[in-house]
Design a protein around this motif. Structure first.
Motif, PDB file in Angstrom:
ATOM      1  N   ILE A  82       0.840  -1.203   0.000  1.00  0.00           N
ATOM      2  CA  ILE A  82       0.000   0.000   0.000  1.00  0.00           C
ATOM      3  C   ILE A  82       0.875   1.254   0.000  1.00  0.00           C
ATOM      4  N   PRO A  83       1.703   1.482   1.039  1.00  0.00           N
ATOM      5  CA  PRO A  83       2.564   2.668   0.977  1.00  0.00           C
ATOM      6  C   PRO A  83       3.652   2.564  -0.082  1.00  0.00           C
ATOM      7  N   HIS A  84       4.144   1.343  -0.334  1.00  0.00           N
ATOM      8  CA  HIS A  84       5.229   1.176  -1.302  1.00  0.00           C
ATOM      9  C   HIS A  84       4.793   1.638  -2.696  1.00  0.00           C
ATOM     10  N   THR A  85       3.530   1.420  -3.039  1.00  0.00           N
ATOM     11  CA  THR A  85       3.023   1.879  -4.328  1.00  0.00           C
ATOM     12  C   THR A  85       3.036   3.403  -4.403  1.00  0.00           C
ATOM     13  N   LEU A  86       2.683   4.054  -3.308  1.00  0.00           N
ATOM     14  CA  LEU A  86       2.763   5.515  -3.267  1.00  0.00           C
ATOM     15  C   LEU A  86       4.194   5.987  -3.476  1.00  0.00           C
ATOM     16  N   ASP A 103       1.989   4.653 -14.132  1.00  0.00           N
ATOM     17  CA  ASP A 103       0.562   4.559 -13.865  1.00  0.00           C
ATOM     18  C   ASP A 103       0.155   3.089 -13.787  1.00  0.00           C
ATOM     19  N   GLU A 104      -1.143   2.834 -13.681  1.00  0.00           N
ATOM     20  CA  GLU A 104      -1.628   1.465 -13.525  1.00  0.00           C
ATOM     21  C   GLU A 104      -1.565   0.668 -14.816  1.00  0.00           C
ATOM     22  N   PHE A 105      -1.233   1.314 -15.915  1.00  0.00           N
ATOM     23  CA  PHE A 105      -1.191   0.616 -17.204  1.00  0.00           C
ATOM     24  C   PHE A 105       0.218   0.162 -17.600  1.00  0.00           C
ATOM     25  N   GLN A 106       1.219   0.654 -16.908  1.00  0.00           N
ATOM     26  CA  GLN A 106       2.586   0.268 -17.246  1.00  0.00           C
ATOM     27  C   GLN A 106       2.777  -1.230 -17.028  1.00  0.00           C
ATOM     28  N   VAL A 107       3.431  -1.880 -17.990  1.00  0.00           N
ATOM     29  CA  VAL A 107       3.624  -3.331 -17.928  1.00  0.00           C
ATOM     30  C   VAL A 107       5.052  -3.647 -17.497  1.00  0.00           C
ATOM     31  N   PHE A 108       5.173  -4.565 -16.533  1.00  0.00           N
ATOM     32  CA  PHE A 108       6.466  -5.054 -16.063  1.00  0.00           C
ATOM     33  C   PHE A 108       6.633  -6.472 -16.601  1.00  0.00           C
ATOM     34  N   LYS A 109       7.624  -6.647 -17.451  1.00  0.00           N
ATOM     35  CA  LYS A 109       7.810  -7.923 -18.133  1.00  0.00           C
ATOM     36  C   LYS A 109       8.333  -8.991 -17.162  1.00  0.00           C
ATOM     37  N   ASP A 124       3.593 -11.352 -17.000  1.00  0.00           N
ATOM     38  CA  ASP A 124       3.767  -9.907 -17.006  1.00  0.00           C
ATOM     39  C   ASP A 124       2.806  -9.296 -15.989  1.00  0.00           C
ATOM     40  N   GLN A 125       3.209  -8.141 -15.438  1.00  0.00           N
ATOM     41  CA  GLN A 125       2.425  -7.533 -14.372  1.00  0.00           C
ATOM     42  C   GLN A 125       2.150  -6.058 -14.653  1.00  0.00           C
ATOM     43  N   THR A 126       1.060  -5.571 -14.078  1.00  0.00           N
ATOM     44  CA  THR A 126       0.787  -4.145 -13.949  1.00  0.00           C
ATOM     45  C   THR A 126       0.658  -3.864 -12.449  1.00  0.00           C
ATOM     46  N   LEU A 127       0.475  -2.616 -12.096  1.00  0.00           N
ATOM     47  CA  LEU A 127       0.265  -2.315 -10.675  1.00  0.00           C
ATOM     48  C   LEU A 127      -0.943  -3.071 -10.124  1.00  0.00           C
ATOM     49  N   VAL A 156      -4.084   4.272  -5.512  1.00  0.00           N
ATOM     50  CA  VAL A 156      -3.774   3.176  -4.585  1.00  0.00           C
ATOM     51  C   VAL A 156      -5.054   2.641  -3.956  1.00  0.00           C
ATOM     52  N   LYS A 157      -5.950   3.523  -3.589  1.00  0.00           N
ATOM     53  CA  LYS A 157      -7.221   3.076  -3.004  1.00  0.00           C
ATOM     54  C   LYS A 157      -8.047   2.283  -4.017  1.00  0.00           C
ATOM     55  N   ASP A 158      -7.986   2.677  -5.273  1.00  0.00           N
ATOM     56  CA  ASP A 158      -8.684   1.923  -6.312  1.00  0.00           C
ATOM     57  C   ASP A 158      -8.084   0.530  -6.470  1.00  0.00           C
ATOM     58  N   LEU A 159      -6.763   0.429  -6.383  1.00  0.00           N
ATOM     59  CA  LEU A 159      -6.090  -0.866  -6.490  1.00  0.00           C
ATOM     60  C   LEU A 159      -6.444  -1.795  -5.335  1.00  0.00           C
TER      61      LEU A 159
END
Length: 262
Positions: free
Chosen positions: A73-77, A87-93, A107-110, A190-193
């Motif tokens: 939670i805080p780490h995302t901030l 943003d929430e759309f960035q892809v991590f391979k 692959d991941q997003t936030l 973050v709250k939406d996630l």
């Protein structure tokens, strides 16, 4: 014993407004014994003014533990503020390394990294942010002992970072109000996630955490009546077998407070 009790009471009161009552809830012990686990839960009910802090096992509620994946939670901030993620759309391979949890092997997003508690994504954030900046961020939000050091492994699981259930709730109350020292759009994201479940009457936002020996479930329920915050911490001697009990116990407590009805 009286001196210890006084210190613990002071710990509780420093994390809540002086005007907010703190009430022990020994009856909630039934939910832990029924599940066959030992633990604590802190609930802050803001549906009425002043808010009320309800606690089962006050001593444990004031004891600090590794936050494990509740730290996402805080780490995302921190990652958003530092530019480690856009943003929430960035892809991590995915690096192709097979890990224990199947949800990590893609692959991941936030959003997926929060849902699956994908450790390798957040280890990448930690490397980009660095220890000095992480320490500054932790101090800026008064998060537990604010110590991001580790001899090996992720500092929020295997390192020195520690936080209590009482402190978890204090942090969540600030996030709920967008009162942390970060951009409002980042706090809202973050709250939406964190959304776990929603109906036309309420929204449940929550995050699990597991260190191996103990587990967390922290979050809040919000409705037109106000917000009810919670932080549960239990021992997990049977490891993965005990993990569903985190949510099971919290839901039982909240349902006893006439929450989460559909």
């Amino acid at each position: 014993m009286r001196k210890v009790a006084a210190v613990l009471l002071a710990s509780v009161c420093t994390l809540a407004s002086a005007s907010e009552p703190v009430v022990d809830r020994p009856a909630w012990g039934k939910y832990f014994s029924d599940a066959g686990v030992t633990g604590t839960i802190v609930v802050v009910d803001e549906r009425k003014t002043p808010a009320t802090t309800l606690v089962f096992d006050r001593e444990r509620a004031a004891r600090r533990y590794s936050p494990a994946s509740t730290y996402k939670i805080p780490h995302t901030l921190f990652a958003l503020d530092a530019g480690a993620v856009v943003d929430e759309f960035q892809v991590f391979k995915w690096d192709g390394v097979k890990r224990t949890f199947a949800g990590h092997n893609q692959d991941q997003t936030l959003r997926s990294a929060m849902r699956y508690s994908t450790l390798w994504v957040y280890e990448g954030f930690a490397r980009q942010i660095g220890e000095p900046k992480a320490r500054a961020y932790l101090r800026s939000i008064d998060y537990g002992n604010a110590d991001p050091t580790t001899s090996q492994g992720a500092y929020w699981v295997d390192g020195n970072l520690r936080i209590s259930a009482l402190e978890q709730v204090a942090f969540l109350r600030k996030l709920y109000r967008n009162a942390l020292p970060f951009k409002m759009e980042h706090q809202r994201l973050v709250k939406d996630l964190m959304v776990k479940q929603a109906t036309s009457d309420w929204i449940l936002r929550a995050k699990t955490g597991w260190e191996g020996r103990y587990g967390w479930w922290v979050g809040w329920v919000e409705s037109n009546e106000g917000a009810v915050f919670f932080a549960l911490n239990i021992d997990t001697p049977r490891r993965t077998e005990d993990l569903p009990k985190r949510e099971q116990i919290v839901r039982a407590v909240l349902e006893s407070m006439n929450l989460l009805s559909e």
